[in-house]
Design a protein around this motif. Structure first.
Motif, PDB file in Angstrom:
ATOM      1  N   GLN A 155       5.868 -10.098   4.172  1.00  0.00           N
ATOM      2  CA  GLN A 155       4.855  -9.270   3.513  1.00  0.00           C
ATOM      3  C   GLN A 155       4.403  -9.995   2.252  1.00  0.00           C
ATOM      4  O   GLN A 155       5.220 -10.366   1.415  1.00  0.00           O
ATOM      5  CB  GLN A 155       5.436  -7.907   3.154  1.00  0.00           C
ATOM      6  CG  GLN A 155       4.458  -7.015   2.443  1.00  0.00           C
ATOM      7  CD  GLN A 155       5.069  -5.656   2.086  1.00  0.00           C
ATOM      8  OE1 GLN A 155       6.232  -5.394   2.330  1.00  0.00           O
ATOM      9  NE2 GLN A 155       4.277  -4.818   1.494  1.00  0.00           N
ATOM     10  N   GLY A 210       2.004  -9.903  -1.185  1.00  0.00           N
ATOM     11  CA  GLY A 210       1.415  -8.885  -2.048  1.00  0.00           C
ATOM     12  C   GLY A 210       1.128  -9.413  -3.443  1.00  0.00           C
ATOM     13  O   GLY A 210       1.579 -10.489  -3.835  1.00  0.00           O
ATOM     14  N   SER A 229       0.604 -10.059  13.107  1.00  0.00           N
ATOM     15  CA  SER A 229       0.630  -9.239  11.921  1.00  0.00           C
ATOM     16  C   SER A 229       1.223  -7.877  12.249  1.00  0.00           C
ATOM     17  O   SER A 229       1.205  -7.439  13.389  1.00  0.00           O
ATOM     18  CB  SER A 229      -0.794  -9.073  11.371  1.00  0.00           C
ATOM     19  OG  SER A 229      -0.750  -8.531  10.085  1.00  0.00           O
ATOM     20  N   ASN A 284       1.427  -1.841   9.876  1.00  0.00           N
ATOM     21  CA  ASN A 284       1.698  -1.048   8.676  1.00  0.00           C
ATOM     22  C   ASN A 284       1.467  -1.844   7.393  1.00  0.00           C
ATOM     23  O   ASN A 284       1.415  -1.262   6.307  1.00  0.00           O
ATOM     24  CB  ASN A 284       3.113  -0.493   8.709  1.00  0.00           C
ATOM     25  CG  ASN A 284       3.245   0.615   9.723  1.00  0.00           C
ATOM     26  OD1 ASN A 284       2.342   0.862  10.509  1.00  0.00           O
ATOM     27  ND2 ASN A 284       4.368   1.287   9.732  1.00  0.00           N
ATOM     28  N   TYR A 285       1.363  -3.173   7.486  1.00  0.00           N
ATOM     29  CA  TYR A 285       0.991  -4.009   6.351  1.00  0.00           C
ATOM     30  C   TYR A 285      -0.448  -4.452   6.582  1.00  0.00           C
ATOM     31  O   TYR A 285      -0.730  -5.599   6.880  1.00  0.00           O
ATOM     32  CB  TYR A 285       1.895  -5.236   6.233  1.00  0.00           C
ATOM     33  CG  TYR A 285       3.344  -4.949   5.954  1.00  0.00           C
ATOM     34  CD1 TYR A 285       3.783  -3.687   5.564  1.00  0.00           C
ATOM     35  CD2 TYR A 285       4.294  -5.942   6.079  1.00  0.00           C
ATOM     36  CE1 TYR A 285       5.114  -3.434   5.307  1.00  0.00           C
ATOM     37  CE2 TYR A 285       5.637  -5.702   5.822  1.00  0.00           C
ATOM     38  CZ  TYR A 285       6.036  -4.448   5.439  1.00  0.00           C
ATOM     39  OH  TYR A 285       7.360  -4.209   5.184  1.00  0.00           O
ATOM     40  N   ASP A 319      -4.117  -5.725   6.907  1.00  0.00           N
ATOM     41  CA  ASP A 319      -4.728  -6.953   6.415  1.00  0.00           C
ATOM     42  C   ASP A 319      -6.180  -6.986   6.879  1.00  0.00           C
ATOM     43  O   ASP A 319      -6.468  -7.383   8.001  1.00  0.00           O
ATOM     44  CB  ASP A 319      -3.953  -8.153   6.953  1.00  0.00           C
ATOM     45  CG  ASP A 319      -4.488  -9.486   6.453  1.00  0.00           C
ATOM     46  OD1 ASP A 319      -5.542  -9.498   5.787  1.00  0.00           O
ATOM     47  OD2 ASP A 319      -3.860 -10.514   6.745  1.00  0.00           O
TER      48      ASP A 319
END
Length: 137
Positions: A39, A41, A75, A78-79, A81
């Protein structure tokens, strides 16, 4: 990471019992053979620096390219992009093609099955967002 200063990278370990779940058992296919979920960020409070922080995070993402999955680069939904693509929901054919770009990266071989389910349950595509499963054209 030291050079870029701002972006963060979290590694979630995979393997063990998770690898025993077939890739088609749930929409999330990336289990067996994957060691980590990464992940990326960045956090900031200054609006004037938004572009800079996003670019630094993209630089880290690009640096990691040789070390991650390929064809397609995968990917985790839930993250989210949005660099993978977004859906304008303008017409069924266009919506499907746009959705396929990011959908196959999120769901791999499960994408078509999810499109089929979505089409049968929500044929009018009422439940949608910029990266939702599209309906069949």
């Amino acid at each position: 990471m030291i050079e870029l200063e701002i972006p963060t990278m979290a590694l979630n370990p995979y393997g063990g019992k998770m690898a025993r779940i077939p890739s088609t058992a749930t929409p999330f296919p990336y289990r067996e053979g994957n060691l980590w979920k990464i992940q990326y960020g960045a956090n900031w409070r200054e609006d004037r620096l938004t572009t800079r922080y996003i670019e630094l995070t993209r630089k880290l993402y690009q640096f990691m390219t040789p070390f991650v999955s390929k064809n397609p680069r995968q990917s985790f939904f839930n993250y989210r992009d949005v660099d993978l693509g977004i859906n304008s929901h303008r017409g069924r054919i266009r919506s499907y093609e746009e959705g396929k770009r990011y959908g196959e990266k999120y769901f791999a071989g499960n994408f078509e099955r999810l499109v089929k389910i979505k089409t049968s349950v929500d044929n009018g595509n009422f439940f949608r967002n910029e990266q939702s499963i599209p309906v069949k054209p």
